[in-house]
Scaffold this motif. Structure first.
Motif, PDB file in Angstrom:
ATOM      1  N   GLY A   1     -12.305   7.531 -27.393  1.00 13.52           N
ATOM      2  CA  GLY A   1     -13.521   8.281 -27.097  1.00 13.52           C
ATOM      3  C   GLY A   1     -14.726   7.435 -26.773  1.00 13.52           C
ATOM      4  N   GLU A   2     -14.599   6.115 -26.837  1.00 11.76           N
ATOM      5  CA  GLU A   2     -15.730   5.239 -26.562  1.00 11.76           C
ATOM      6  C   GLU A   2     -15.692   4.732 -25.122  1.00 11.76           C
ATOM      7  OE1 GLU A   2     -17.378   3.057 -30.360  1.00 11.76           O
ATOM      8  OE2 GLU A   2     -15.300   2.465 -30.007  1.00 11.76           O
ATOM      9  N   THR A   3     -16.866   4.610 -24.520  1.00 13.82           N
ATOM     10  CA  THR A   3     -16.996   4.172 -23.138  1.00 13.82           C
ATOM     11  C   THR A   3     -17.292   2.666 -23.077  1.00 13.82           C
ATOM     12  OG1 THR A   3     -19.390   4.530 -23.069  1.00 13.82           O
ATOM     13  CG2 THR A   3     -17.980   6.436 -22.565  1.00 13.82           C
ATOM     14  N   PHE A   4     -17.261   2.134 -21.855  1.00 10.82           N
ATOM     15  CA  PHE A   4     -17.686   0.741 -21.660  1.00 10.82           C
ATOM     16  C   PHE A   4     -19.076   0.535 -22.255  1.00 10.82           C
ATOM     17  CE2 PHE A   4     -14.664   1.189 -18.110  1.00 10.82           C
ATOM     18  CZ  PHE A   4     -13.938   0.013 -18.228  1.00 10.82           C
ATOM     19  N   LEU A   5     -19.981   1.475 -21.950  1.00 10.60           N
ATOM     20  CA  LEU A   5     -21.365   1.336 -22.389  1.00 10.60           C
ATOM     21  C   LEU A   5     -21.475   1.381 -23.912  1.00 10.60           C
ATOM     22  CD1 LEU A   5     -24.164   0.980 -21.110  1.00 10.60           C
ATOM     23  CD2 LEU A   5     -24.456   3.457 -21.255  1.00 10.60           C
ATOM     24  N   ASP A   6     -20.706   2.277 -24.550  1.00 10.78           N
ATOM     25  CA  ASP A   6     -20.694   2.330 -26.015  1.00 10.78           C
ATOM     26  C   ASP A   6     -20.300   0.974 -26.596  1.00 10.78           C
ATOM     27  OD1 ASP A   6     -21.310   5.062 -26.075  1.00 10.78           O
ATOM     28  OD2 ASP A   6     -19.199   5.646 -26.045  1.00 10.78           O
ATOM     29  N   LEU A   7     -19.248   0.392 -26.045  1.00  2.81           N
ATOM     30  CA  LEU A   7     -18.732  -0.870 -26.565  1.00  2.81           C
ATOM     31  C   LEU A   7     -19.716  -2.015 -26.339  1.00  2.81           C
ATOM     32  CD1 LEU A   7     -15.069  -0.408 -25.356  1.00  2.81           C
ATOM     33  CD2 LEU A   7     -15.823  -0.390 -27.733  1.00  2.81           C
TER      34      LEU A   7
ATOM     35  N   ALA B   1     -29.397   6.376 -25.241  1.00  4.41           N
ATOM     36  CA  ALA B   1     -30.349   6.915 -26.220  1.00  4.41           C
ATOM     37  C   ALA B   1     -29.666   7.376 -27.496  1.00  4.41           C
ATOM     38  CB  ALA B   1     -31.134   8.065 -25.595  1.00  4.41           C
ATOM     39  N   ASP B   2     -28.401   7.737 -27.398  1.00  2.00           N
ATOM     40  CA  ASP B   2     -27.666   8.218 -28.568  1.00  2.00           C
ATOM     41  C   ASP B   2     -26.912   7.111 -29.289  1.00  2.00           C
ATOM     42  OD1 ASP B   2     -28.470  10.843 -28.037  1.00  2.00           O
ATOM     43  OD2 ASP B   2     -26.786  11.176 -26.678  1.00  2.00           O
ATOM     44  N   GLY B   3     -27.047   5.881 -28.813  1.00  6.32           N
ATOM     45  CA  GLY B   3     -26.281   4.776 -29.382  1.00  6.32           C
ATOM     46  C   GLY B   3     -27.110   3.891 -30.283  1.00  6.32           C
ATOM     47  N   PRO B   4     -26.551   2.744 -30.676  1.00  7.90           N
ATOM     48  CA  PRO B   4     -27.216   1.864 -31.641  1.00  7.90           C
ATOM     49  C   PRO B   4     -28.475   1.186 -31.114  1.00  7.90           C
ATOM     50  CG  PRO B   4     -25.207   0.828 -30.791  1.00  7.90           C
ATOM     51  CD  PRO B   4     -25.212   2.244 -30.313  1.00  7.90           C
ATOM     52  N   LEU B   5     -28.675   1.190 -29.786  1.00  4.40           N
ATOM     53  CA  LEU B   5     -29.874   0.555 -29.233  1.00  4.40           C
ATOM     54  C   LEU B   5     -31.019   1.541 -29.056  1.00  4.40           C
ATOM     55  CD1 LEU B   5     -28.265  -1.779 -26.533  1.00  4.40           C
ATOM     56  CD2 LEU B   5     -28.682  -2.218 -28.955  1.00  4.40           C
TER      57      LEU B   5
ATOM     58  N   ASP C   1     -16.328  -6.611 -33.778  1.00  2.00           N
ATOM     59  CA  ASP C   1     -17.601  -6.900 -33.109  1.00  2.00           C
ATOM     60  C   ASP C   1     -17.833  -6.033 -31.876  1.00  2.00           C
ATOM     61  OD1 ASP C   1     -15.761  -7.934 -31.355  1.00  2.00           O
ATOM     62  OD2 ASP C   1     -16.590  -9.963 -31.298  1.00  2.00           O
ATOM     63  N   GLY C   2     -16.948  -5.045 -31.640  1.00  4.75           N
ATOM     64  CA  GLY C   2     -17.104  -4.149 -30.500  1.00  4.75           C
ATOM     65  C   GLY C   2     -16.394  -4.610 -29.252  1.00  4.75           C
ATOM     66  N   SER C   3     -15.829  -5.816 -29.277  1.00  2.15           N
ATOM     67  CA  SER C   3     -15.106  -6.309 -28.108  1.00  2.15           C
ATOM     68  C   SER C   3     -13.709  -5.695 -28.062  1.00  2.15           C
ATOM     69  CB  SER C   3     -15.004  -7.835 -28.135  1.00  2.15           C
ATOM     70  OG  SER C   3     -14.236  -8.274 -29.236  1.00  2.15           O
ATOM     71  N   VAL C   4     -13.116  -5.689 -26.887  1.00  2.00           N
ATOM     72  CA  VAL C   4     -11.763  -5.176 -26.677  1.00  2.00           C
ATOM     73  C   VAL C   4     -10.953  -6.261 -25.991  1.00  2.00           C
ATOM     74  CG1 VAL C   4     -10.356  -3.483 -25.436  1.00  2.00           C
ATOM     75  CG2 VAL C   4     -12.462  -2.757 -26.558  1.00  2.00           C
ATOM     76  N   GLY C   5      -9.750  -6.506 -26.506  1.00  2.00           N
ATOM     77  CA  GLY C   5      -8.904  -7.520 -25.893  1.00  2.00           C
ATOM     78  C   GLY C   5      -7.446  -7.294 -26.221  1.00  2.00           C
ATOM     79  N   LEU C   6      -6.585  -8.089 -25.617  1.00  2.00           N
ATOM     80  CA  LEU C   6      -5.156  -7.993 -25.870  1.00  2.00           C
ATOM     81  C   LEU C   6      -4.854  -8.307 -27.335  1.00  2.00           C
ATOM     82  CD1 LEU C   6      -3.877  -9.833 -22.701  1.00  2.00           C
ATOM     83  CD2 LEU C   6      -3.317  -7.467 -23.289  1.00  2.00           C
TER      84      LEU C   6
END
Length: 452
Positions: free
Chosen positions: A98-104, A139-143, A376-381
């Motif tokens: 449910g998370e987007t690129f921008l969320d991450l 606006a709805d995120g942590p920033l 840390d919010g990163s996505v990887g293999l």
């Protein structure tokens, strides 16, 4: 020489600033003079002596809070992802759970600030098309409502027969085009962000594409870049057969400066050299490191316009109507600025720092268990993949994002080498792919293990 006045008038009327107008005027002047901007093989030679990330990271601290406080992260976020059927910012695509690129991306910045105590600056270079949706999502995120936007400019399309601004009353938006991500530099100047960052004590910027989740701020690279005192650094990685059409790193023979050669700059006669991945071994990941005081100095020395190579694209004013007016579209690449700085450098990074999502097949793989979201919010293999992604190929039925829903559940790809899907296929929950598997118009795929 063709008259630039009507272009200036059109850009001023659209509210564009002098930095954008100056950059476009330079490109228009080159086009009018018949300069093709080609970079032949006889004028370059391969780049070979490139420092390696593993060496760089091992010799520098992972995090330096003082340097982080002097650093800005800039994400290019102007793309709509129209090739995947999107009419909104590509960064608003759901990636995982449910998370987007921008969320991450926002999570990564927030986590970095919280874990180090350093106020890392963050900027998004939005286009006029992505601005509204992006800011609403942030606006709805942590920033929250933090000011993070820098707007990309737009430039007029040039009527190829008259060399005047093209007119297209049926859809005036078609009279304009994006100027490429080389617009980063005019946008930094015109928006006032370059001066604001410098006044706040920010010396370094890490720039990357918002759809590249491998491009995270790396403490070792930041420490290396700061210590090197280089004005500019480009992250490059080894080319494979899949990358042979992408821009490659080289050295200009006349002055031994690093240059970036895009395929549009390559004479037809040299195309075999361009695509020879054993000769030109490194390609640009579009992950860049900028020394902002050096950038300011270079801009001041060139009247606010970096002398970037200009890519001339022959198009039609309506891209969907090949019978519409022929136009020139001018663009620049931000990585090409490597040739504008004495002492610019490059660093070879692992393929994991270049993981863009350009197709629905890329997205399908990213949504599988072969990739994981980290603390840390990163996505990887995942670790057992040893840095090697599964190869996913989808037939044309699945070219658009919405069509991925027709495939049902995403199968387990953690042990997959390749997955090929053709025609109507629907995966039930509990499908596991091991090795290589192909499904050809087979309808429902029951739970179980498949592959060889």
């Amino acid at each position: 020489m063709s008259d630039f006045t009507p272009f200036r008038e059109k850009m001023v009327a659209a509210g564009l600033g002098e930095s954008a107008i100056g950059a476009f005027e330079r490109g228009f002047t080159l086009l009018s003079a018949g300069e093709k901007g080609l970079l032949g093989e006889e004028s370059i030679h391969p780049a070979t002596d490139v420092p390696n990330y593993l060496m760089v990271a091992s010799e520098h601290p992972e995090w330096n809070a003082e340097l982080l406080a002097q650093t800005a992260v800039i994400k290019l976020n102007g793309g709509l992802g129209t090739g995947m059927g999107l009419q909104k910012a590509k960064s608003l695509l759901e990636v995982k759970s449910g998370e987007t690129f921008l969320d991450l991306i926002a999570e990564q910045i927030a986590h970095l600030r919280q874990s180090t105590g350093a106020k890392v600056r963050f900027l998004l270079m939005n286009s006029f098309s992505t601005s509204e949706d992006t800011l609403a999502a942030l606006a709805d995120g942590p920033l929250g409502d933090e000011e993070v936007e820098m707007l990309q400019n737009k430039v007029p399309k040039i009527d190829a027969s008259t060399m005047k601004p093209v007119e297209w009353p049926a859809d005036p938006d078609h009279e304009w085009c994006p100027p490429g991500h080389g617009d980063l530099y005019p946008a930094l100047v015109g928006s006032g962000w370059l001066d604001r960052l410098l006044e706040a004590g920010v010396k370094y910027a890490f720039v990357s594409n918002s759809d590249n989740l491998g491009a995270t701020l790396d403490g070792g690279l930041l420490s290396w870049f700061a210590e090197s005192q280089a004005p500019f650094a480009m992250e490059v990685t080894r080319r494979t057969e899949a990358d042979k059409k992408g821009g490659h790193l080289a050295l200009r023979t006349s002055d031994e400066r690093l240059v970036l050669r895009e395929v549009a700059q390559c004479p037809d006669a040299d195309l075999d050299f361009f695509q020879d991945i054993s000769r030109h071994r490194f390609f640009n990941t579009n992950n860049l490191w900028l020394n902002l005081p050096a950038l300011k100095e270079a801009l001041d020395a060139s009247n606010g316009v970096l002398p970037l190579p200009v890519i001339q694209n022959a198009k039609t004013v309506d891209p969907r109507d090949k019978t519409s007016t022929a136009v020139w579209q001018l663009e620049t690449a931000m990585g090409a600025a490597i040739e504008c700085f004495d002492g610019a450098t490059a660093v070879e990074v692992p393929r994991s720092r270049f993981a863009p999502v350009k197709t629905t097949a890329d997205l399908f793989a990213l949504r599988s268990d072969a990739y994981e979201k980290r603390a840390d919010g990163s996505v990887g293999l995942v670790g057992v993949r040893a840095g090697k992604p599964p190869v996913v190929k989808l037939s044309d039925e699945y070219k658009l994002v919405d069509s991925l829903a027709e495939l049902g559940a995403v199968p387990s790809l953690i042990e997959a080498e390749s997955l090929v899907i053709k025609g109507r296929v629907h995966f039930a929950e509990g499908v596991v792919i091991k090795g290589n598997a192909e499904f050809d118009n087979c309808g429902e795929v029951a739970p179980g293990t498949y592959g060889s």
